[in-house]
Design a protein around this motif. Structure first.
Motif, PDB file in Angstrom:
ATOM      1  N   ALA A 324     -11.268  -2.278 -17.030  1.00 48.14           N
ATOM      2  CA  ALA A 324     -12.692  -2.641 -16.985  1.00 48.14           C
ATOM      3  C   ALA A 324     -12.970  -3.651 -15.874  1.00 48.14           C
ATOM      4  CB  ALA A 324     -13.123  -3.201 -18.337  1.00 48.14           C
ATOM      5  N   GLU A 325     -12.035  -4.563 -15.647  1.00 43.03           N
ATOM      6  CA  GLU A 325     -12.221  -5.569 -14.601  1.00 43.03           C
ATOM      7  C   GLU A 325     -12.131  -4.963 -13.201  1.00 43.03           C
ATOM      8  OE1 GLU A 325     -10.371  -9.351 -17.120  1.00 43.03           O
ATOM      9  OE2 GLU A 325      -9.097  -8.143 -15.815  1.00 43.03           O
ATOM     10  N   LEU A 326     -11.405  -3.857 -13.067  1.00 42.92           N
ATOM     11  CA  LEU A 326     -11.253  -3.219 -11.758  1.00 42.92           C
ATOM     12  C   LEU A 326     -12.425  -2.308 -11.397  1.00 42.92           C
ATOM     13  CD1 LEU A 326      -7.500  -2.152 -11.406  1.00 42.92           C
ATOM     14  CD2 LEU A 326      -8.717  -3.919 -10.140  1.00 42.92           C
ATOM     15  N   LEU A 327     -13.268  -2.001 -12.355  1.00 45.46           N
ATOM     16  CA  LEU A 327     -14.397  -1.101 -12.087  1.00 45.46           C
ATOM     17  C   LEU A 327     -15.490  -1.871 -11.353  1.00 45.46           C
ATOM     18  CD1 LEU A 327     -14.510   0.862 -15.448  1.00 45.46           C
ATOM     19  CD2 LEU A 327     -13.593   1.639 -13.255  1.00 45.46           C
ATOM     20  N   ILE A 328     -15.356  -1.954 -10.043  1.00 43.97           N
ATOM     21  CA  ILE A 328     -16.285  -2.699  -9.191  1.00 43.97           C
ATOM     22  C   ILE A 328     -17.304  -1.722  -8.627  1.00 43.97           C
ATOM     23  CG2 ILE A 328     -16.468  -4.168  -7.157  1.00 43.97           C
ATOM     24  CD1 ILE A 328     -13.532  -4.935  -7.604  1.00 43.97           C
ATOM     25  N   ASP A 341     -12.211   2.004  -2.351  1.00 42.95           N
ATOM     26  CA  ASP A 341     -11.524   1.457  -1.181  1.00 42.95           C
ATOM     27  C   ASP A 341     -11.158  -0.006  -1.395  1.00 42.95           C
ATOM     28  OD1 ASP A 341     -11.738   3.853   0.180  1.00 42.95           O
ATOM     29  OD2 ASP A 341     -13.676   3.343   1.046  1.00 42.95           O
ATOM     30  N   LEU A 342     -12.010  -0.737  -2.074  1.00 44.57           N
ATOM     31  CA  LEU A 342     -11.742  -2.144  -2.348  1.00 44.57           C
ATOM     32  C   LEU A 342     -10.535  -2.294  -3.269  1.00 44.57           C
ATOM     33  CD1 LEU A 342     -12.867  -4.941  -1.650  1.00 44.57           C
ATOM     34  CD2 LEU A 342     -14.282  -4.803  -3.700  1.00 44.57           C
ATOM     35  N   VAL A 343     -10.466  -1.469  -4.295  1.00 43.59           N
ATOM     36  CA  VAL A 343      -9.323  -1.498  -5.212  1.00 43.59           C
ATOM     37  C   VAL A 343      -8.047  -1.083  -4.488  1.00 43.59           C
ATOM     38  CG1 VAL A 343      -8.353  -0.494  -7.319  1.00 43.59           C
ATOM     39  CG2 VAL A 343     -10.776  -1.100  -7.228  1.00 43.59           C
ATOM     40  N   ILE A 392      -3.266   1.510 -12.635  1.00 50.22           N
ATOM     41  CA  ILE A 392      -3.914   2.401 -11.668  1.00 50.22           C
ATOM     42  C   ILE A 392      -4.072   3.797 -12.240  1.00 50.22           C
ATOM     43  CG2 ILE A 392      -3.734   3.406  -9.372  1.00 50.22           C
ATOM     44  CD1 ILE A 392      -4.458   0.394  -9.537  1.00 50.22           C
ATOM     45  N   ASP A 393      -3.107   4.258 -13.044  1.00 56.48           N
ATOM     46  CA  ASP A 393      -3.256   5.559 -13.704  1.00 56.48           C
ATOM     47  C   ASP A 393      -4.509   5.569 -14.582  1.00 56.48           C
ATOM     48  OD1 ASP A 393      -0.984   6.456 -12.490  1.00 56.48           O
ATOM     49  OD2 ASP A 393       0.317   6.223 -14.239  1.00 56.48           O
ATOM     50  N   SER A 394      -4.692   4.500 -15.348  1.00 57.35           N
ATOM     51  CA  SER A 394      -5.876   4.411 -16.217  1.00 57.35           C
ATOM     52  C   SER A 394      -7.148   4.271 -15.388  1.00 57.35           C
ATOM     53  CB  SER A 394      -5.729   3.215 -17.172  1.00 57.35           C
ATOM     54  OG  SER A 394      -4.586   3.345 -17.984  1.00 57.35           O
ATOM     55  N   TYR A 395      -7.060   3.526 -14.293  1.00 63.54           N
ATOM     56  CA  TYR A 395      -8.210   3.377 -13.405  1.00 63.54           C
ATOM     57  C   TYR A 395      -8.604   4.721 -12.802  1.00 63.54           C
ATOM     58  CZ  TYR A 395     -10.962   1.885  -9.343  1.00 63.54           C
ATOM     59  OH  TYR A 395     -11.946   1.735  -8.402  1.00 63.54           O
ATOM     60  N   LEU A 396      -7.614   5.505 -12.392  1.00 66.72           N
ATOM     61  CA  LEU A 396      -7.887   6.833 -11.833  1.00 66.72           C
ATOM     62  C   LEU A 396      -8.565   7.724 -12.868  1.00 66.72           C
ATOM     63  CD1 LEU A 396      -4.558   7.412  -9.866  1.00 66.72           C
ATOM     64  CD2 LEU A 396      -6.835   7.176  -8.864  1.00 66.72           C
ATOM     65  N   ARG A 430      -3.128  12.596 -17.247  1.00 70.08           N
ATOM     66  CA  ARG A 430      -4.477  12.492 -17.801  1.00 70.08           C
ATOM     67  C   ARG A 430      -5.509  12.299 -16.695  1.00 70.08           C
ATOM     68  NH1 ARG A 430      -1.851   9.816 -22.137  1.00 70.08           N
ATOM     69  NH2 ARG A 430      -1.942   7.830 -21.017  1.00 70.08           N
ATOM     70  N   ALA A 431      -5.153  11.466 -15.692  1.00 71.95           N
ATOM     71  CA  ALA A 431      -6.078  11.229 -14.582  1.00 71.95           C
ATOM     72  C   ALA A 431      -6.324  12.517 -13.796  1.00 71.95           C
ATOM     73  CB  ALA A 431      -5.521  10.139 -13.669  1.00 71.95           C
ATOM     74  N   ILE A 432      -5.251  13.241 -13.496  1.00 70.03           N
ATOM     75  CA  ILE A 432      -5.388  14.493 -12.743  1.00 70.03           C
ATOM     76  C   ILE A 432      -6.191  15.512 -13.538  1.00 70.03           C
ATOM     77  CG2 ILE A 432      -4.095  16.451 -11.812  1.00 70.03           C
ATOM     78  CD1 ILE A 432      -1.867  14.482 -11.075  1.00 70.03           C
ATOM     79  N   ASP A 433      -5.883  15.619 -14.820  1.00 73.70           N
ATOM     80  CA  ASP A 433      -6.610  16.581 -15.659  1.00 73.70           C
ATOM     81  C   ASP A 433      -8.086  16.227 -15.731  1.00 73.70           C
ATOM     82  OD1 ASP A 433      -6.810  18.767 -17.579  1.00 73.70           O
ATOM     83  OD2 ASP A 433      -7.112  17.190 -19.075  1.00 73.70           O
ATOM     84  N   MET A 434      -8.392  14.932 -15.832  1.00 80.08           N
ATOM     85  CA  MET A 434      -9.794  14.511 -15.880  1.00 80.08           C
ATOM     86  C   MET A 434     -10.508  14.861 -14.573  1.00 80.08           C
ATOM     87  SD  MET A 434     -12.309  13.182 -17.499  1.00 80.08           S
ATOM     88  CE  MET A 434     -11.496  12.464 -18.937  1.00 80.08           C
ATOM     89  N   TYR A 435      -9.820  14.653 -13.456  1.00 81.00           N
ATOM     90  CA  TYR A 435     -10.443  14.973 -12.162  1.00 81.00           C
ATOM     91  C   TYR A 435     -10.678  16.478 -12.041  1.00 81.00           C
ATOM     92  CZ  TYR A 435     -11.663  14.766  -7.261  1.00 81.00           C
ATOM     93  OH  TYR A 435     -12.342  14.864  -6.085  1.00 81.00           O
TER      94      TYR A 435
END
Length: 633
Positions: A324-328, A341-343, A392-396, A430-435
């Motif tokens: 949640a903190e990384l979602l800028i 790009d910032l992350v 980063i996996d969760s962020y993706l 999970r990230a790839i499947d979501m994308y």
């Protein structure tokens, strides 16, 4: 609050309601003083005996035969002048932290120094400040706040610097000597005694002073914190807590990661000052607070230097962050919802921590010694790397829901942490499947490159079951998952891996690089990387039950399940027309390259040998031809 009374006579200055003030006594006034629209009808003797300024002004008015002077420029206006006038008459004057600065500046304007008369007003005020107000914690803060309207005179009189030094000195006092009152509402302090007739005590925290300083404007606050840091008594964590409290108090919505409407320029100044004041120690402030600062900097469009400084600090402790903190949020006008790009810059900074060392040359008695000094303690631990990889996996997974996120941005960020070895790739899956779910229109090349990031051997049983039934994945990935799940089932049951040709194992185990190094026709590669049809997926799903029974069935049933699954793959590939004419063409090409001999590659199997393999699969007997055929990729 401390105060001082000067004089003993009763207050006899009256007003007639028309901004005219006079002294009520038997003598008629002989001088009129104008101050910003107010008229004071007073007497020369008490005023001239103490005010050098009025002496000078009246000496010039004597030439014009008038007894009226104008001092509208006096600091503090009519109120401050009235206080000084009362002092001249010996009337009772009460000074406190709220009016002492205005009175001191007015007395300076009027020239009420010791050279004019002993025990003059300036002397008495200075004694009161040094002996009383500057020794009081809250009075010192109030005095400092009241100096701003009288700049630059209050600065020239050193009132501001004296206040700042008094406040900083108090803040650095050992907590065992703190006996004055202070504000502390952020935490509930433990009480040692709870009885009705017992005295309740509580320990003074190291950061007892931070809330009171939040009352200061940012320019004064900056100077106080700098003075505290210069003394070198308090640790970085206490300074960091002070900056955090100030940010939450002075910036609306800052605690929620947003900037509410207001004076944006003022908000920008506060944010940039807080960043500039950050202590050098790594753990002095939390990663969450740093990310909130970065969000604010991004929203307010502050300078790149401030942003780069925050990126560097966050990169040093990225393992402490949450998704949640990384979602800028991105700037308005950007295509993507979040600033990926910032992350990415933050993650790159984290990955370079191992190289954060510098060479320092020291001169030790004409001898130069080279020492390696780490800016931050330690090389990246495996635990820190693993935490960031999972982060980063969760962020993706979160940003994959953005319909405007390009595949290249997704892949580029994932590749930054691809060198980190992690025991499971479920998060990345999970990230790839979501994308893939949210971006059905991506090209085969993008899908292939994305799936290349995932190691099928590191998927859990649950992830494998999901992947085998996932119609969004390329057929190659589904086959790889099937194969490695069977290998894992064999290992867990104590059996050995099915007797498969080395060529096939090499091909299937190439999931990390997602392909074979052998030359395969492009059309065959397209079919292999294509998504399986609904009918083909139903056929693959029928093999899941066999996978679940492998551990219970032992070696013999394991081999049978393996052959059955591989036979199903054979029929799927055959249904896609990979073999037959296309394979025969490839086989002919191989014969030509081998001079027409029988030394073709494993991928050059004929359709007839495949049919023979089908019969072998039905009888449950593993076939070399079958496994050699499936190794094509």
């Amino acid at each position: 609050m401390k105060f001082m009374k000067i004089g003993s006579k009763p207050d006899s200055i009256k007003t007639d309601g028309n901004n005219v003030r006079y002294v009520e006594n038997e003598l008629a006034s002989d001088i009129t003083v104008n101050v910003e629209g107010s008229r004071f009808c007073l007497h020369k003797f008490p005023l001239l005996s103490k005010c050098a300024c009025l002496q000078k002004l009246l000496s010039s008015t004597d030439k014009t035969n008038t007894d009226e002077v104008d001092i509208s420029g006096i600091p503090g206006g009519p109120t401050a002048f009235e206080t000084c006038a009362k002092f001249c008459y010996g009337m009772t004057v009460t000074l406190s932290a709220y009016n002492v600065v205005a009175t001191r500046c007015a007395a300076e304007y009027l020239g009420m120094h010791e050279t004019v008369e002993k025990g003059n007003l300036i002397y008495k005020i200075d004694v009161f400040l040094n002996s009383s107000l500057f020794r009081s914690w809250k009075d010192s803060i109030i005095v400092l706040q009241t100096t701003k309207p009288f700049l630059p005179l209050s600065e020239d009189l050193k009132l501001i610097s004296l206040c700042i030094d008094a406040i900083a000195s108090k803040a650095c006092v050992d907590v065992s000597h703190v006996e004055w009152s202070y504000t502390y509402n952020r935490k509930k302090l433990g009480e040692e005694n709870s009885g009705a007739d017992q005295i309740r005590t509580r320990e003074v925290p190291n950061d007892w002073w931070v809330e009171d300083l939040c009352e200061l404007e940012i320019d004064f606050y900056k100077r106080v914190i700098m003075n505290i840091k210069t003394k070198g008594i308090l640790g970085g964590e206490v300074i960091g807590e002070a900056l955090k409290a100030y940010g939450y108090r002075r910036l609306s919505g800052f605690n929620k990661g947003v900037m509410e409407q207001g004076d944006l320029m003022k908000h920008k100044t506060v944010i940039e000052t807080l960043v500039w004041l950050l202590p050098d120690e790594k753990d002095s402030v939390s990663c969450g607070f740093l990310l909130k600062l970065l969000k604010a900097v991004n929203m307010l469009n502050s300078g790149e230097m401030v942003k780069e400084q925050l990126i560097k600090r966050i990169g040093q402790q990225l393992e402490e962050a949450s998704v949640a903190e990384l979602l800028i949020k991105s700037h308005q006008g950007n295509e993507t919802l979040y600033d990926v790009d910032l992350v990415k810059k933050i993650v790159l900074e984290f990955m370079t921590r191992d190289q954060n060392s510098e060479i320092e040359i020291q001169d030790d008695e004409d001898k130069f010694e080279v020492q390696e000094i780490k800016k931050f303690p330690g090389i990246l631990s495996e635990a820190s790397k693993l935490m960031v990889a999972k982060l980063i996996d969760s962020y993706l997974t979160e940003i994959a829901k953005d319909p405007n996120l390009s595949a290249s941005k997704f892949i580029d960020l994932a590749e930054v942490v691809s060198s980190i070895s992690r025991p499971a790739h479920d998060g990345l899956y999970r990230a790839i499947d979501m994308y893939l779910k949210e971006h059905a229109g991506i090209t085969k090349g993008e899908k292939k490159k994305m799936c290349k990031l995932m190691d099928c051997r590191k998927l859990s049983v649950e992830a494998c079951m999901h992947a085998v039934q996932n119609d969004r994945l390329p057929l190659r990935v589904v086959v790889q998952v099937l194969f490695f799940e069977q290998v894992r089932a064999a290992a867990s049951s104590g059996s050995s891996t099915p007797d498969l040709p080395k060529g096939m194992i090499r091909e299937l185990r190439s999931c990390g690089t997602y392909g074979s190094s052998r030359s395969v026709p492009t059309v065959m590669e397209d079919e292999w990387d294509a998504v399986a049809t609904e009918e083909e997926m139903r056929a693959l799903k029928s093999e899941i039950a066999a996978l679940k029974l492998q551990e219970e069935s032992g070696r013999k049933s394991m081999d049978r399940a393996t052959v059955t699954a591989l036979s199903k793959v054979k029929s799927l590939i055959k249904s896609k027309k990979i073999f037959g004419k296309k394979l025969q063409l490839h086989s002919k090409g191989g014969e030509k390259s081998n001079g027409g001999g029988g030394g073709g590659s494993d991928s050059s199997e004929s359709l007839g040998s495949m049919n023979a393999d089908e019969e072998a699969a039905k009888t449950g007997t593993p076939s070399r031809n079958l496994t050699r055929r499936v190794s094509v990729s």
